[in-house]
Design a protein around this motif. Structure first.
Motif, mmCIF file in Angstrom:
data_model
loop_
_atom_site.group_PDB
_atom_site.id
_atom_site.type_symbol
_atom_site.label_atom_id
_atom_site.label_comp_id
_atom_site.label_asym_id
_atom_site.label_seq_id
_atom_site.Cartn_x
_atom_site.Cartn_y
_atom_site.Cartn_z
ATOM 1 N N ILE A 159 75.168 -76.360 -55.499
ATOM 2 C CA ILE A 159 76.310 -76.309 -56.435
ATOM 3 C C ILE A 159 75.965 -76.969 -57.766
ATOM 4 O O ILE A 159 76.435 -76.535 -58.813
ATOM 5 C CB ILE A 159 77.603 -76.917 -55.844
ATOM 6 C CG1 ILE A 159 77.447 -78.404 -55.541
ATOM 7 C CG2 ILE A 159 78.058 -76.162 -54.634
ATOM 8 C CD1 ILE A 159 78.763 -79.099 -55.196
ATOM 9 N N TYR A 160 75.147 -77.999 -57.725
ATOM 10 C CA TYR A 160 74.756 -78.671 -58.968
ATOM 11 C C TYR A 160 73.658 -77.889 -59.682
ATOM 12 O O TYR A 160 73.692 -77.715 -60.891
ATOM 13 C CB TYR A 160 74.303 -80.100 -58.673
ATOM 14 C CG TYR A 160 75.390 -80.917 -58.020
ATOM 15 C CD1 TYR A 160 76.564 -81.216 -58.705
ATOM 16 C CD2 TYR A 160 75.261 -81.355 -56.716
ATOM 17 C CE1 TYR A 160 77.578 -81.942 -58.113
ATOM 18 C CE2 TYR A 160 76.265 -82.089 -56.106
ATOM 19 C CZ TYR A 160 77.425 -82.377 -56.812
ATOM 20 O OH TYR A 160 78.427 -83.095 -56.220
ATOM 21 N N ARG A 161 72.698 -77.402 -58.921
ATOM 22 C CA ARG A 161 71.595 -76.623 -59.479
ATOM 23 C C ARG A 161 72.135 -75.387 -60.199
ATOM 24 O O ARG A 161 71.803 -75.132 -61.348
ATOM 25 C CB ARG A 161 70.639 -76.206 -58.353
ATOM 26 C CG ARG A 161 69.517 -75.286 -58.819
ATOM 27 C CD ARG A 161 68.772 -74.655 -57.676
ATOM 28 N NE ARG A 161 69.678 -73.790 -56.925
ATOM 29 C CZ ARG A 161 69.749 -73.752 -55.590
ATOM 30 N NH1 ARG A 161 68.988 -74.506 -54.851
ATOM 31 N NH2 ARG A 161 70.603 -72.933 -54.996
ATOM 32 N N ASP A 162 72.995 -74.635 -59.520
ATOM 33 C CA ASP A 162 73.507 -73.392 -60.092
ATOM 34 C C ASP A 162 74.341 -73.645 -61.347
ATOM 35 O O ASP A 162 74.268 -72.890 -62.317
ATOM 36 C CB ASP A 162 74.316 -72.623 -59.045
ATOM 37 C CG ASP A 162 73.456 -72.163 -57.871
ATOM 38 O OD1 ASP A 162 72.211 -72.140 -58.006
ATOM 39 O OD2 ASP A 162 74.029 -71.835 -56.813
ATOM 40 N N THR A 163 75.125 -74.717 -61.329
ATOM 41 C CA THR A 163 75.931 -75.065 -62.499
ATOM 42 C C THR A 163 75.035 -75.412 -63.680
ATOM 43 O O THR A 163 75.235 -74.923 -64.791
ATOM 44 C CB THR A 163 76.876 -76.244 -62.181
ATOM 45 O OG1 THR A 163 77.721 -75.877 -61.095
ATOM 46 C CG2 THR A 163 77.705 -76.628 -63.384
ATOM 47 N N LEU A 164 74.028 -76.243 -63.435
ATOM 48 C CA LEU A 164 73.129 -76.662 -64.507
ATOM 49 C C LEU A 164 72.303 -75.485 -65.041
ATOM 50 O O LEU A 164 72.137 -75.335 -66.251
ATOM 51 C CB LEU A 164 72.200 -77.772 -63.997
ATOM 52 C CG LEU A 164 71.575 -78.676 -65.042
ATOM 53 C CD1 LEU A 164 72.658 -79.370 -65.866
ATOM 54 C CD2 LEU A 164 70.697 -79.716 -64.379
ATOM 55 N N LEU A 165 71.819 -74.643 -64.149
ATOM 56 C CA LEU A 165 71.038 -73.479 -64.582
ATOM 57 C C LEU A 165 71.887 -72.527 -65.422
ATOM 58 O O LEU A 165 71.413 -71.983 -66.418
ATOM 59 C CB LEU A 165 70.439 -72.747 -63.376
ATOM 60 C CG LEU A 165 69.279 -73.460 -62.674
ATOM 61 C CD1 LEU A 165 68.881 -72.716 -61.407
ATOM 62 C CD2 LEU A 165 68.090 -73.627 -63.608
ATOM 63 N N ALA B 82 78.413 -80.364 -63.719
ATOM 64 C CA ALA B 82 77.331 -80.404 -64.709
ATOM 65 C C ALA B 82 76.928 -81.848 -65.000
ATOM 66 O O ALA B 82 75.741 -82.173 -65.082
ATOM 67 C CB ALA B 82 77.748 -79.691 -65.992
ATOM 68 N N SER B 83 77.913 -82.715 -65.126
ATOM 69 C CA SER B 83 77.630 -84.125 -65.386
ATOM 70 C C SER B 83 76.860 -84.752 -64.230
ATOM 71 O O SER B 83 75.864 -85.447 -64.431
ATOM 72 C CB SER B 83 78.944 -84.878 -65.624
ATOM 73 O OG SER B 83 78.690 -86.240 -65.810
ATOM 74 N N ARG B 84 77.295 -84.511 -63.010
ATOM 75 C CA ARG B 84 76.590 -85.039 -61.837
ATOM 76 C C ARG B 84 75.185 -84.463 -61.750
ATOM 77 O O ARG B 84 74.231 -85.154 -61.401
ATOM 78 C CB ARG B 84 77.364 -84.713 -60.566
ATOM 79 C CG ARG B 84 78.613 -85.536 -60.407
ATOM 80 C CD ARG B 84 79.294 -85.261 -59.087
ATOM 81 N NE ARG B 84 80.600 -85.892 -59.060
ATOM 82 C CZ ARG B 84 81.684 -85.335 -58.591
ATOM 83 N NH1 ARG B 84 81.639 -84.121 -58.071
ATOM 84 N NH2 ARG B 84 82.830 -85.969 -58.612
ATOM 85 N N ALA B 85 75.038 -83.180 -62.059
ATOM 86 C CA ALA B 85 73.722 -82.531 -62.004
ATOM 87 C C ALA B 85 72.770 -83.173 -63.013
ATOM 88 O O ALA B 85 71.596 -83.399 -62.700
ATOM 89 C CB ALA B 85 73.857 -81.036 -62.277
ATOM 90 N N ARG B 86 73.267 -83.478 -64.209
ATOM 91 C CA ARG B 86 72.414 -84.115 -65.219
ATOM 92 C C ARG B 86 71.961 -85.492 -64.766
ATOM 93 O O ARG B 86 70.811 -85.878 -64.986
ATOM 94 C CB ARG B 86 73.161 -84.209 -66.551
ATOM 95 C CG ARG B 86 73.355 -82.873 -67.218
ATOM 96 C CD ARG B 86 74.052 -83.002 -68.555
ATOM 97 N NE ARG B 86 74.521 -81.714 -68.998
ATOM 98 C CZ ARG B 86 75.798 -81.406 -69.172
ATOM 99 N NH1 ARG B 86 76.737 -82.298 -68.962
ATOM 100 N NH2 ARG B 86 76.135 -80.197 -69.553
ATOM 101 N N VAL B 87 72.865 -86.248 -64.130
ATOM 102 C CA VAL B 87 72.504 -87.569 -63.614
ATOM 103 C C VAL B 87 71.423 -87.437 -62.535
ATOM 104 O O VAL B 87 70.428 -88.162 -62.535
ATOM 105 C CB VAL B 87 73.743 -88.314 -63.066
ATOM 106 C CG1 VAL B 87 73.351 -89.561 -62.294
ATOM 107 C CG2 VAL B 87 74.694 -88.664 -64.208
#
Length: 192
Positions: free
Chosen positions: A119-125, A152-157
């Motif tokens: 869920i984080y990978r797909d959002t960030l990509l 997106a914020s969690r993915a960046r962290v």
């Protein structure tokens, strides 16, 4: 707003925090590491002279980089090398070096991103790499914009943690000035 150092002790502390970054910059500008060390000392002496003359710059870090650049120029002028005057429209080589550094580091980010939970990978990509707006991604996934923003914020962290696990990153003024892979890293991705 940071307070400008006012004493030799303050300049020493500030200089110590960015010394490695300045050293790396100077090593990229001259071929001989010992000359780079000499130039680094020249930068420090110029800083002390300025502070002792009560002319403390407001942005000491930026000022030290400017002094480093002019110190390199002075070094080459003193060598009396054949100099050809350059066209002022030529691109700034430091800017080109910075862009190359950022591109190299960016090449590390995609493989590291692929290691994140889905869920984080797909959002960030989709957002940071693909350029899709958070609103359109939220609509596409049937979620609120704040949910996508949070992901997106969690993915960046998470991505930052993975990057710092794999590479030593040096920054000055919030800008990446150098990086190198960690030798003892358990990272599964090659960053260089």
């Amino acid at each position: 707003m940071p307070v400008a150092p006012t004493t030799s002790k303050d300049i020493g502390a500030t200089f110590a925090t960015i010394q490695n970054s300045l050293r790396n910059y100077l090593r990229r500008q001259v071929d001989d590491p010992s000359i780079a060390e000499d130039l680094l000392q020249d930068v420090f002496v110029k800083a002390l002279v300025t502070i002792n003359a009560n002319r403390t710059p407001a942005n000491l870090t930026g000022w030290l980089y400017a002094v480093a650049r002019t110190t390199v120029v002075d070094y080459y002028r003193s060598k009396r090398l054949d100099v050809t005057e350059l066209d002022e429209d030529l691109p700034d080589t430091q800017q080109i070096n910075d862009e190359l550094l950022h591109r190299e580091l960016a090449n590390c980010l995609r493989p590291l991103t692929l290691q994140l939970p889905a869920i984080y990978r797909d959002t960030l990509l989709a957002t940071d790499f693909g350029g899709q707006t958070m609103s359109s991604l939220a609509k596409e996934q049937g979620l609120s914009r704040s949910a996508i923003k949070s992901r997106a914020s969690r993915a960046r962290v998470m991505l930052k943690e993975k990057l710092l696990e794999c590479c030593h990153v040096e920054q000055a003024g919030g800008i990446v000035t150098d990086y190198r892979p960690r030798s003892s890293s358990t990272c599964k991705v090659e960053c260089a």
